[in-house]
Design a protein around this motif. Sequence first.
Motif, short mmCIF file in Angstrom:
data_model
loop_
_atom_site.label_atom_id
_atom_site.label_comp_id
_atom_site.label_asym_id
_atom_site.label_seq_id
_atom_site.Cartn_x
_atom_site.Cartn_y
_atom_site.Cartn_z
N ASP A 84 -30.42 -45.32 -11.40
CA ASP A 84 -31.57 -44.61 -11.96
C ASP A 84 -31.38 -43.10 -11.96
N GLN A 85 -30.76 -42.57 -10.90
CA GLN A 85 -30.52 -41.12 -10.83
C GLN A 85 -29.58 -40.67 -11.95
N LEU A 86 -28.49 -41.41 -12.15
CA LEU A 86 -27.52 -41.02 -13.18
C LEU A 86 -28.07 -41.24 -14.58
N LEU A 87 -28.87 -42.28 -14.78
CA LEU A 87 -29.51 -42.47 -16.09
C LEU A 87 -30.41 -41.28 -16.41
N ALA A 88 -31.15 -40.78 -15.43
CA ALA A 88 -32.02 -39.62 -15.65
C ALA A 88 -31.20 -38.38 -15.98
N ILE A 89 -30.08 -38.20 -15.29
CA ILE A 89 -29.21 -37.06 -15.58
C ILE A 89 -28.63 -37.18 -16.97
N GLY A 90 -28.15 -38.38 -17.32
CA GLY A 90 -27.55 -38.60 -18.63
C GLY A 90 -28.50 -38.38 -19.79
N ALA A 91 -29.81 -38.51 -19.54
CA ALA A 91 -30.81 -38.32 -20.59
C ALA A 91 -31.14 -36.85 -20.82
N GLN A 92 -30.56 -35.95 -20.06
CA GLN A 92 -30.83 -34.52 -20.20
C GLN A 92 -29.86 -33.88 -21.20
N GLY A 93 -30.14 -32.66 -21.57
CA GLY A 93 -29.21 -31.83 -22.33
C GLY A 93 -28.74 -32.41 -23.64
N GLY A 94 -29.57 -33.14 -24.34
CA GLY A 94 -29.19 -33.74 -25.61
C GLY A 94 -28.81 -35.20 -25.51
N GLY A 95 -28.64 -35.71 -24.29
CA GLY A 95 -28.42 -37.14 -24.10
C GLY A 95 -29.75 -37.86 -24.20
N ARG A 96 -29.71 -39.20 -24.17
CA ARG A 96 -30.97 -39.95 -24.22
C ARG A 96 -30.82 -41.27 -23.47
N LEU A 97 -31.91 -41.70 -22.88
CA LEU A 97 -31.96 -42.99 -22.22
C LEU A 97 -32.01 -44.06 -23.29
N VAL A 98 -31.09 -45.02 -23.22
CA VAL A 98 -31.04 -46.11 -24.19
C VAL A 98 -31.69 -47.36 -23.63
N LYS A 99 -31.39 -47.67 -22.38
CA LYS A 99 -31.95 -48.85 -21.73
C LYS A 99 -32.15 -48.52 -20.26
N TRP A 106 -26.29 -60.97 -14.12
CA TRP A 106 -25.14 -61.24 -13.25
C TRP A 106 -25.39 -60.80 -11.81
N GLY A 107 -26.61 -60.34 -11.50
CA GLY A 107 -26.97 -60.04 -10.12
C GLY A 107 -26.93 -58.58 -9.72
N GLY A 108 -26.46 -57.71 -10.60
CA GLY A 108 -26.43 -56.29 -10.30
C GLY A 108 -27.62 -55.57 -10.91
N TYR A 109 -27.50 -54.26 -11.02
CA TYR A 109 -28.55 -53.41 -11.56
C TYR A 109 -27.87 -52.46 -12.53
N THR A 110 -28.37 -52.35 -13.76
CA THR A 110 -27.66 -51.63 -14.80
C THR A 110 -28.61 -50.98 -15.79
N GLY A 111 -28.12 -49.99 -16.53
CA GLY A 111 -28.85 -49.35 -17.61
C GLY A 111 -27.87 -48.56 -18.46
N TYR A 112 -28.35 -48.00 -19.56
CA TYR A 112 -27.49 -47.26 -20.49
C TYR A 112 -28.11 -45.92 -20.87
N PHE A 113 -27.24 -44.91 -21.04
CA PHE A 113 -27.63 -43.67 -21.69
C PHE A 113 -26.61 -43.36 -22.77
N LEU A 120 -22.18 -44.58 -25.88
CA LEU A 120 -22.94 -45.29 -24.86
C LEU A 120 -22.20 -45.31 -23.53
N TRP A 121 -22.94 -44.98 -22.48
CA TRP A 121 -22.46 -45.08 -21.10
C TRP A 121 -23.33 -46.09 -20.37
N GLU A 122 -22.70 -47.11 -19.80
CA GLU A 122 -23.41 -48.03 -18.92
C GLU A 122 -23.26 -47.51 -17.50
N VAL A 123 -24.35 -47.49 -16.76
CA VAL A 123 -24.32 -47.14 -15.35
C VAL A 123 -24.72 -48.40 -14.60
N ALA A 124 -23.88 -48.84 -13.67
CA ALA A 124 -24.13 -50.13 -13.03
C ALA A 124 -23.83 -50.09 -11.54
#
Length: 132
Positions: A84-99, A106-113, A120-124
């Motif tokens: 969640d921290q990296l997704l928030a960082i990735g959404a700054q400065g012209g980036g955007r939260l995608v998911k 599969w049992g982990g925790y993931t999102g995309y910016f 697209l960057w997946e953070v998992a």
Amino acid sequence: MEPRVSFITLGVTDLARSLVYYRDILGLKPRTVLENVVFFEMGVTWLALYPHELLAEDAGVPSAGGGFRGVTLAHNVRSPEEVDQLLAIGAQGGGRLVKAGHTAFWGGYTGYFADPDGHLWEVAWNPDFPHL
């Protein structure tokens, strides 16, 4: 072929803007900055092959057209909170939260910016993957 990826090159529309985003927002340290190219040393790289349609579905974007290019870059972290921290960082400065961060099938925790060019960057966090 030796099992290694030497470079992942992202085509960007504004090199100066992308340098600022990757250096100042994501915190990567440029190794070399030239007139038409910037290099960041990334350490160990893994290459994963995954069905195109399933990868687009996982990111929550269309598989055709400009919304999905058939490639995502993945960055594993040590905890769901770091996702969640990296997704928030990735959404700054012209980036955007995608998911937003979520528990994955599969049992982990993931999102995309996406970076300013839509790469697209997946953070998992994956409890079964070797930790860094």
